[in-house]
Design a protein around this motif. Sequence first.
Motif, PDB file in Angstrom:
ATOM      1  N   TYR A 121       0.757  -1.213  -0.236  1.00 31.71           N
ATOM      2  CA  TYR A 121       0.014   0.072   0.027  1.00 31.71           C
ATOM      3  C   TYR A 121       0.953   1.495   0.080  1.00 31.71           C
ATOM      4  CZ  TYR A 121      -3.479   3.522   2.041  1.00 31.71           C
ATOM      5  OH  TYR A 121      -4.047   4.622   2.183  1.00 31.71           O
ATOM      6  N   MET A 122       1.803   1.326   0.889  1.00 28.41           N
ATOM      7  CA  MET A 122       2.669   2.426   0.787  1.00 28.41           C
ATOM      8  C   MET A 122       3.465   2.840  -0.312  1.00 28.41           C
ATOM      9  SD  MET A 122       5.574   3.147   3.432  1.00 28.41           S
ATOM     10  CE  MET A 122       6.736   1.447   3.197  1.00 28.41           C
ATOM     11  N   ASN A 123       3.932   1.562  -1.122  1.00 25.47           N
ATOM     12  CA  ASN A 123       4.717   1.826  -2.409  1.00 25.47           C
ATOM     13  C   ASN A 123       3.748   2.420  -3.321  1.00 25.47           C
ATOM     14  OD1 ASN A 123       7.025   0.965  -1.357  1.00 25.47           O
ATOM     15  ND2 ASN A 123       6.744  -1.130  -1.996  1.00 25.47           N
ATOM     16  N   GLN A 124       2.294   2.082  -3.625  1.00 24.38           N
ATOM     17  CA  GLN A 124       1.549   2.414  -4.270  1.00 24.38           C
ATOM     18  C   GLN A 124       0.870   3.503  -4.126  1.00 24.38           C
ATOM     19  OE1 GLN A 124      -2.274   0.034  -4.429  1.00 24.38           O
ATOM     20  NE2 GLN A 124      -3.270   1.500  -6.229  1.00 24.38           N
ATOM     21  N   VAL A 125       0.519   4.121  -2.994  1.00 24.17           N
ATOM     22  CA  VAL A 125       0.050   5.332  -2.533  1.00 24.17           C
ATOM     23  C   VAL A 125       0.897   6.598  -2.435  1.00 24.17           C
ATOM     24  CG1 VAL A 125      -1.585   6.472  -1.033  1.00 24.17           C
ATOM     25  CG2 VAL A 125      -1.952   3.995  -1.580  1.00 24.17           C
ATOM     26  N   PHE A 126       2.002   6.175  -1.756  1.00 22.82           N
ATOM     27  CA  PHE A 126       2.871   7.295  -1.323  1.00 22.82           C
ATOM     28  C   PHE A 126       4.367   7.329  -2.047  1.00 22.82           C
ATOM     29  CE2 PHE A 126       0.003   6.923   2.398  1.00 22.82           C
ATOM     30  CZ  PHE A 126      -0.443   8.166   2.583  1.00 22.82           C
ATOM     31  N   LYS A 127       4.908   6.180  -2.354  1.00 20.33           N
ATOM     32  CA  LYS A 127       6.392   6.186  -3.080  1.00 20.33           C
ATOM     33  C   LYS A 127       6.518   7.094  -4.033  1.00 20.33           C
ATOM     34  CE  LYS A 127      10.068   3.119  -4.538  1.00 20.33           C
ATOM     35  NZ  LYS A 127      10.304   1.637  -4.751  1.00 20.33           N
ATOM     36  N   PRO A 128       5.253   7.193  -4.909  1.00 24.02           N
ATOM     37  CA  PRO A 128       5.256   7.953  -6.247  1.00 24.02           C
ATOM     38  C   PRO A 128       5.511   9.458  -5.703  1.00 24.02           C
ATOM     39  CG  PRO A 128       3.511   6.466  -6.576  1.00 24.02           C
ATOM     40  CD  PRO A 128       4.126   6.339  -5.207  1.00 24.02           C
ATOM     41  N   LEU A 129       4.991   9.725  -4.465  1.00 29.73           N
ATOM     42  CA  LEU A 129       5.299  11.406  -4.061  1.00 29.73           C
ATOM     43  C   LEU A 129       6.703  11.563  -3.568  1.00 29.73           C
ATOM     44  CD1 LEU A 129       2.063  11.845  -2.109  1.00 29.73           C
ATOM     45  CD2 LEU A 129       2.806  12.833  -4.341  1.00 29.73           C
ATOM     46  N   SER A 130       7.621  10.707  -3.559  1.00 30.68           N
ATOM     47  CA  SER A 130       9.077  10.799  -3.047  1.00 30.68           C
ATOM     48  C   SER A 130       9.823  11.804  -3.765  1.00 30.68           C
ATOM     49  CB  SER A 130       9.860   9.576  -3.093  1.00 30.68           C
ATOM     50  OG  SER A 130       9.226   8.716  -2.126  1.00 30.68           O
ATOM     51  N   GLY A 131       9.995  11.774  -5.172  1.00 27.57           N
ATOM     52  CA  GLY A 131      10.596  12.985  -5.995  1.00 27.57           C
ATOM     53  C   GLY A 131      10.198  14.516  -5.461  1.00 27.57           C
ATOM     54  N   VAL A 132       8.769  14.372  -5.759  1.00 26.70           N
ATOM     55  CA  VAL A 132       7.978  15.746  -5.490  1.00 26.70           C
ATOM     56  C   VAL A 132       8.386  16.363  -3.980  1.00 26.70           C
ATOM     57  CG1 VAL A 132       5.919  17.029  -5.249  1.00 26.70           C
ATOM     58  CG2 VAL A 132       6.272  15.353  -6.957  1.00 26.70           C
ATOM     59  N   TYR A 133       8.285  15.134  -3.151  1.00 27.30           N
ATOM     60  CA  TYR A 133       8.565  15.588  -1.623  1.00 27.30           C
ATOM     61  C   TYR A 133      10.229  16.107  -1.306  1.00 27.30           C
ATOM     62  CZ  TYR A 133       9.797  14.838   3.336  1.00 27.30           C
ATOM     63  OH  TYR A 133      10.288  14.775   4.610  1.00 27.30           O
ATOM     64  N   GLN A 134      10.929  15.381  -1.816  1.00 30.45           N
ATOM     65  CA  GLN A 134      12.561  15.625  -1.896  1.00 30.45           C
ATOM     66  C   GLN A 134      12.832  17.261  -2.450  1.00 30.45           C
ATOM     67  OE1 GLN A 134      14.377  12.334  -3.467  1.00 30.45           O
ATOM     68  NE2 GLN A 134      13.976  11.046  -1.671  1.00 30.45           N
ATOM     69  N   GLN A 135      11.945  17.403  -3.767  1.00 31.81           N
ATOM     70  CA  GLN A 135      12.373  18.633  -4.219  1.00 31.81           C
ATOM     71  C   GLN A 135      11.497  19.813  -3.513  1.00 31.81           C
ATOM     72  OE1 GLN A 135      10.425  18.680  -8.193  1.00 31.81           O
ATOM     73  NE2 GLN A 135      11.675  16.609  -8.713  1.00 31.81           N
ATOM     74  N   ALA A 136      10.548  19.560  -3.017  1.00 35.62           N
ATOM     75  CA  ALA A 136       9.866  20.702  -2.000  1.00 35.62           C
ATOM     76  C   ALA A 136      10.688  20.788  -0.790  1.00 35.62           C
ATOM     77  CB  ALA A 136       8.481  20.334  -1.575  1.00 35.62           C
ATOM     78  N   GLU A 137      11.324  19.952  -0.255  1.00 38.72           N
ATOM     79  CA  GLU A 137      11.970  19.885   0.946  1.00 38.72           C
ATOM     80  C   GLU A 137      13.288  20.818   0.618  1.00 38.72           C
ATOM     81  OE1 GLU A 137      11.857  18.500   4.354  1.00 38.72           O
ATOM     82  OE2 GLU A 137       9.849  18.777   3.777  1.00 38.72           O
ATOM     83  N   ALA A 138      13.568  20.755  -0.490  1.00 34.79           N
ATOM     84  CA  ALA A 138      14.909  21.585  -0.777  1.00 34.79           C
ATOM     85  C   ALA A 138      14.659  22.932  -1.011  1.00 34.79           C
ATOM     86  CB  ALA A 138      15.529  20.949  -1.939  1.00 34.79           C
ATOM     87  N   ILE A 139      13.469  23.663  -1.110  1.00 32.87           N
ATOM     88  CA  ILE A 139      13.222  24.927  -1.467  1.00 32.87           C
ATOM     89  C   ILE A 139      14.055  25.884  -0.525  1.00 32.87           C
ATOM     90  CG2 ILE A 139      11.599  26.609  -1.523  1.00 32.87           C
ATOM     91  CD1 ILE A 139       9.532  24.762  -2.469  1.00 32.87           C
ATOM     92  N   GLU A 140      14.932  26.699  -1.119  1.00 32.41           N
ATOM     93  CA  GLU A 140      15.323  27.659  -0.073  1.00 32.41           C
ATOM     94  C   GLU A 140      14.596  28.797   0.446  1.00 32.41           C
ATOM     95  OE1 GLU A 140      19.215  30.975  -0.461  1.00 32.41           O
ATOM     96  OE2 GLU A 140      18.578  29.799  -2.097  1.00 32.41           O
ATOM     97  N   GLY A 141      14.798  28.805   1.820  1.00 30.18           N
ATOM     98  CA  GLY A 141      13.636  29.697   2.677  1.00 30.18           C
ATOM     99  C   GLY A 141      12.844  28.978   3.391  1.00 30.18           C
ATOM    100  N   LEU A 142      12.902  27.770   3.493  1.00 28.12           N
ATOM    101  CA  LEU A 142      11.692  27.077   4.453  1.00 28.12           C
ATOM    102  C   LEU A 142      12.610  26.557   5.600  1.00 28.12           C
ATOM    103  CD1 LEU A 142      10.468  24.188   2.032  1.00 28.12           C
ATOM    104  CD2 LEU A 142       9.651  26.550   2.693  1.00 28.12           C
TER     105      LEU A 142
END
Length: 244
Positions: A121-142
């Motif tokens: 379930y985790m791989n189907q539902v959440f794993k596809p968001l990993s790249g987006v999550y990592q890009q967002a976490e890297a935003i300067e100013g957070l």
Amino acid sequence: MSTSLPQQLSDTTLDSIVSHFGLTERHAAEGGPYMVLSSQLPMVQGPVGFVRVFHGDPLAMLVTCSIVVPAMQLDSHMIFAFTQSHSAVPHFTLDSVKAGDHYSFHLDLIPRVDLAEHTGYMNQVFKPLSGVYQQAEAIEGLAPAHVSPIQRATMSPWMLVHRANETAFRQIGHYVQQYLQHWQKLVADTVASPVSESSLQQRDKANRAAIFSTEIDPVWHRIDGLIGLASGQQLRALLQGNTL
């Protein structure tokens, strides 16, 4: 008066969800928003916000809560889109806030089963968001938001929750759309549940009770102080799925 950045982000996201699913708003008996929130503080008079409720298959309910108090430099907008209690599709949530000089936001899909126990379930539902999550976490100013480990345990590891300067906050909309589009696809695909419907319902009830608990999330005490305990309890009951 121009619309604030937090309200713009919230309104755009809300309009997208309502339009995508063809949701219908439920108004108060006298018309208008489902709830009008009025200040109980001596230094702030009159309405300070409102709660809107929407319905329509395949969602169970969508709830928004906006509280804007210029005298307190508060501009807060919350969206919770709840899937059916027997569904394995996660709930969608977005908070967008300006308090004083800083912005903050919270974006997540709330899991419906234990992820460590159900890795498929985790791989189907959440794993596809990993790249987006990592890009967002890297935003300067957070910067890290003040969220306790207990609060994090009620959400998902893919939760984005930060304070932000204006430049960083202006970039968040792109990632909100990525999460939203993924969630809408999950709703359309009808995620297969690794547990029974009764287990989904029991977990959802317990998880929502924790998410909207005054003991777990101290922000509710501040909200109660602003709009009054009775209105705060009514709002939490609505979000917990205990009344409508």
